[in-house]
Design an enzyme around this catalytic site. Structure first.
Site, PDB file in Angstrom:
ATOM      1  N   ASN A   8       0.870  -1.175   0.000  1.00 28.68           N
ATOM      2  CA  ASN A   8       0.000   0.000   0.000  1.00 28.68           C
ATOM      3  C   ASN A   8       0.913   1.233   0.000  1.00 28.68           C
ATOM      4  O   ASN A   8       1.636   1.458   0.973  1.00 28.68           O
ATOM      5  CB  ASN A   8      -0.886  -0.046   1.257  1.00 28.68           C
ATOM      6  CG  ASN A   8      -1.809   1.140   1.379  1.00 28.68           C
ATOM      7  OD1 ASN A   8      -1.821   2.020   0.508  1.00 28.68           O
ATOM      8  ND2 ASN A   8      -2.580   1.187   2.446  1.00 28.68           N
ATOM      9  N   LYS A  10      -0.013   4.258   0.113  1.00 30.55           N
ATOM     10  CA  LYS A  10      -0.655   5.346   0.880  1.00 30.55           C
ATOM     11  C   LYS A  10      -0.453   6.691   0.161  1.00 30.55           C
ATOM     12  O   LYS A  10      -0.400   6.726  -1.072  1.00 30.55           O
ATOM     13  CB  LYS A  10      -0.137   5.343   2.323  1.00 30.55           C
ATOM     14  CG  LYS A  10      -0.440   3.998   3.026  1.00 30.55           C
ATOM     15  CD  LYS A  10      -0.356   4.039   4.530  1.00 30.55           C
ATOM     16  CE  LYS A  10      -0.782   2.698   5.100  1.00 30.55           C
ATOM     17  NZ  LYS A  10      -0.711   2.620   6.553  1.00 30.55           N
ATOM     18  N   HIS A  91      -9.765  -0.106   4.807  1.00 30.80           N
ATOM     19  CA  HIS A  91      -8.442   0.039   5.426  1.00 30.80           C
ATOM     20  C   HIS A  91      -8.590   0.763   6.760  1.00 30.80           C
ATOM     21  O   HIS A  91      -9.480   1.607   6.929  1.00 30.80           O
ATOM     22  CB  HIS A  91      -7.478   0.810   4.514  1.00 30.80           C
ATOM     23  CG  HIS A  91      -6.077   0.781   5.047  1.00 30.80           C
ATOM     24  ND1 HIS A  91      -5.630   1.686   5.977  1.00 30.80           N
ATOM     25  CD2 HIS A  91      -5.059  -0.072   4.821  1.00 30.80           C
ATOM     26  CE1 HIS A  91      -4.374   1.382   6.296  1.00 30.80           C
ATOM     27  NE2 HIS A  91      -4.001   0.327   5.610  1.00 30.80           N
ATOM     28  N   GLU A 139      -4.773  -6.250  10.501  1.00 27.53           N
ATOM     29  CA  GLU A 139      -3.735  -5.279  10.864  1.00 27.53           C
ATOM     30  C   GLU A 139      -4.085  -4.608  12.194  1.00 27.53           C
ATOM     31  O   GLU A 139      -4.978  -3.741  12.229  1.00 27.53           O
ATOM     32  CB  GLU A 139      -3.642  -4.165   9.814  1.00 27.53           C
ATOM     33  CG  GLU A 139      -3.353  -4.615   8.411  1.00 27.53           C
ATOM     34  CD  GLU A 139      -2.932  -3.445   7.533  1.00 27.53           C
ATOM     35  OE1 GLU A 139      -1.833  -3.528   6.973  1.00 27.53           O
ATOM     36  OE2 GLU A 139      -3.669  -2.464   7.402  1.00 27.53           O
ATOM     37  N   ILE A 144       0.464  -0.195  13.066  1.00 26.99           N
ATOM     38  CA  ILE A 144       0.621   0.360  11.722  1.00 26.99           C
ATOM     39  C   ILE A 144       1.624   1.507  11.755  1.00 26.99           C
ATOM     40  O   ILE A 144       1.522   2.415  12.581  1.00 26.99           O
ATOM     41  CB  ILE A 144      -0.746   0.827  11.159  1.00 26.99           C
ATOM     42  CG1 ILE A 144      -1.636  -0.402  10.886  1.00 26.99           C
ATOM     43  CG2 ILE A 144      -0.571   1.653   9.895  1.00 26.99           C
ATOM     44  CD1 ILE A 144      -3.032  -0.075  10.382  1.00 26.99           C
ATOM     45  N   GLY A 178       3.575  -2.860  10.504  1.00 28.05           N
ATOM     46  CA  GLY A 178       4.958  -2.895  10.952  1.00 28.05           C
ATOM     47  C   GLY A 178       5.861  -3.890  10.248  1.00 28.05           C
ATOM     48  O   GLY A 178       7.023  -4.046  10.642  1.00 28.05           O
ATOM     49  N   ALA A 199       3.348  -1.048   4.044  1.00 31.68           N
ATOM     50  CA  ALA A 199       3.411   0.274   3.439  1.00 31.68           C
ATOM     51  C   ALA A 199       4.746   0.949   3.728  1.00 31.68           C
ATOM     52  O   ALA A 199       5.643   0.982   2.871  1.00 31.68           O
ATOM     53  CB  ALA A 199       2.262   1.137   3.947  1.00 31.68           C
ATOM     54  N   SER A 200       4.910   1.478   4.944  1.00 25.04           N
ATOM     55  CA  SER A 200       6.020   2.405   5.206  1.00 25.04           C
ATOM     56  C   SER A 200       7.405   1.816   4.972  1.00 25.04           C
ATOM     57  O   SER A 200       8.290   2.506   4.450  1.00 25.04           O
ATOM     58  CB  SER A 200       5.919   2.962   6.628  1.00 25.04           C
ATOM     59  OG  SER A 200       5.767   1.937   7.569  1.00 25.04           O
TER      60      SER A 200
END
Ligand code: G3P
Length: 220
Positions: A8, A10, A91, A139, A144, A178, A199-200
């Site tokens: 993702n 984002k 989400h 999640e 997150i 995470g 994502a991150s």
């Protein structure tokens, strides 16, 4: 089902415009090199351009009830017309409620599109599995963006959700929050997950190709 990775992007500055398309291209290359299915959910304005680079593109959100005189919405039909394969639904950063989730999944299915319902815990996963999405991604919200993987910090959420959903209908369960490296991915698979949603770690990685290749290897 072969395990998969879902990314993702984002709306991080690092996934904006050309940078986002480059992240899509990297995912495409790693998928091709390793044979691992990699779904990418880019920023909404990049859906059509992304699907020209990589066929496995999901929207980050879909509006189940819009058609005609609605403004600022994204419909399943528009997602399909942009060449995408599906959408995330509910989400953690865009929760929509059970009724809307069921309707979004049904309208996606009606358009021949896949759906990935995001959930916050095991009971919610079991409850929402009845809508028969293509995937469920559990999640825990507090992890997150934390860099602390659900598969390490809350392994019971992963294994518990896999078992609970198996009792309902066996919808494949991914886990996310995470997830940061190949070890986190390996752990998720050991716990019974069908893959990971992240994502991150990918979007902000110094070397996203290297990280994604490490994660893909961990799946194989
Ligand atoms: O959609 C994936 C996401 O919510 C997990 O985010 O940054 O913890 O990988 P992150």
């Amino acid at each position: 089902m072969r395990p998969l990775i879902a990314l993702n992007l984002k709306v991080y500055p690092e996934s904006l415009g050309r940078k986002g398309l480059e992240l899509v291209r990297i995912a495409h290359d790693v998928g091709k090199e390793t044979g691992v299915r990699i779904i990418v959910a880019p920023q909404a304005v990049d859906l059509a351009a992304s699907s020209k680079i990589h066929k496995d593109i999901f929207a980050q959100h879909v509006d189940w009830n819009a058609e005609g005189a609605f403004t600022g919405t994204t419909t399943p039909e528009a997602i399909k017309a942009a060449g995408c394969l599906g959408s995330l639904v509910n989400h953690s950063e865009r929760r929509i409620g059970d009724e809307a989730i069921g309707k979004a999944v049904a309208r996606l299915r009606g358009n021949g599109l896949e759906s990935m319902i995001c959930t916050k815990d095991t009971p919610e996963s079991a409850r929402l599995a009845v809508f028969e999405p293509t995937f469920i991604a559990v999640e825990p919200p507090e992890l997150i963006g934390s860099g602390i993987s659900v598969s390490t910090a809350k392994p019971e959420v992963v294994s518990g959700t896999v078992q609970a959903v198996a009792k309902v209908n066996g919808t494949p369960v991914l886990c996310g929050a995470g997830v940061s490296n190949g070890g986190d991915v390996r752990k998720a698979i050991e716990l019974g997950a069908a893959g990971v949603l992240l994502a991150s770690a990918y979007v902000k990685a110094k070397d996203p190709k290297n990280l994604l290749a490490e994660m893909a290897e961990a799946l194989l």
